[in-house]
Design an enzyme around this catalytic site. Sequence first.
Site, short mmCIF file in Angstrom:
data_model
loop_
_atom_site.label_atom_id
_atom_site.label_comp_id
_atom_site.label_asym_id
_atom_site.label_seq_id
_atom_site.Cartn_x
_atom_site.Cartn_y
_atom_site.Cartn_z
N PRO A 2 0.82 -1.22 0.00
CA PRO A 2 0.00 0.00 0.00
C PRO A 2 0.86 1.27 0.00
CG PRO A 2 -0.71 -1.53 1.72
CD PRO A 2 0.63 -2.00 1.22
N GLU A 3 0.88 1.96 -1.12
CA GLU A 3 1.53 3.27 -1.17
C GLU A 3 0.44 4.27 -1.53
OE1 GLU A 3 5.43 3.35 -2.77
OE2 GLU A 3 5.75 1.23 -2.45
N LYS A 51 -0.75 8.37 2.85
CA LYS A 51 -1.12 6.97 3.06
C LYS A 51 -2.21 6.81 4.13
CE LYS A 51 3.43 5.61 2.99
NZ LYS A 51 4.48 4.57 3.03
N ARG A 250 14.50 0.60 6.29
CA ARG A 250 13.92 -0.20 5.21
C ARG A 250 15.03 -0.79 4.35
NH1 ARG A 250 8.68 1.68 4.43
NH2 ARG A 250 8.36 -0.14 3.11
#
Length: 269
Positions: A2-3, A51, A250
Amino acid sequence: MPEGDTVWNTARVLHRALAGARLTGSDFRVPRLATTDLTGWTVRESASRGKHLLLRLAAPDDASWTLHSHLRMDGAWRAYAPGERWSGRPAHLIRVVLRSPGAVAVGYHLHELALLPTAAEADLVGHLGPDLLGPDWDPAEAVQRLSVHPEQTIGEALLDQRNLAGVGNLYKCEVLFLRGVSPWTPVGAVPDLPGMVALAQRLLAANRGRWTQSTTGSLHRGQTSYVYGRRAQPCRRCGTAIGKEELGERVTYWCPLCQPEQPGTPPPD
Ligand SMILES: [Zn+2]
């Protein structure tokens, strides 16, 4: 993953399913909202901000409220017709069910689920930078915010939602590849920051309205990205093995040949 584009699509699904409808029932399966009942409330609209998902509601006394949710890595909303089988995810992942005469919206594995006065939305999303897919998208403001910390790596700066809202790890990796910039390049040494910001916006915008995210133009499985998720596979441009390493909190994917290290800008005195 989900971006911003996925969240934008999700907001549209919810808007089409529920906007204008009076809810006939609600079922919250998170402790904090377990006693909340939205029966009789009206759904005004569904919107996204970066988001974050914002479902705006009118209470029976006409007060404006917002049901906030965040998908993070694994959340999802699905809309079903009344009586349709809920095929989205396992039932134990359900966090909320909203029923209307025409649709049932089911939220799975949602994060930061909260009901707050609409006037207080800024408490949750006010820190965000310009929304790449928002009506108020402002590329100059995004560039300005990115430039505030010239010593930060561009790989981390693009993910910081305070700079620009909507870029996740997929688009970060792909934008950097397409611009030929190493993820470890300090922001201050990126040759054309406005060009990078513009490209990020175009990539997200191109994926609005569909669930398959592609940066290559191909929707075929295994061909939708240049570097993201392609560790050790050959670069589509030069054949070099794609790298994967941690950057900040990340992982990042990049082509060591197409995205060479660039001389850094020394931090300001
Ligand atoms: Zn390459």
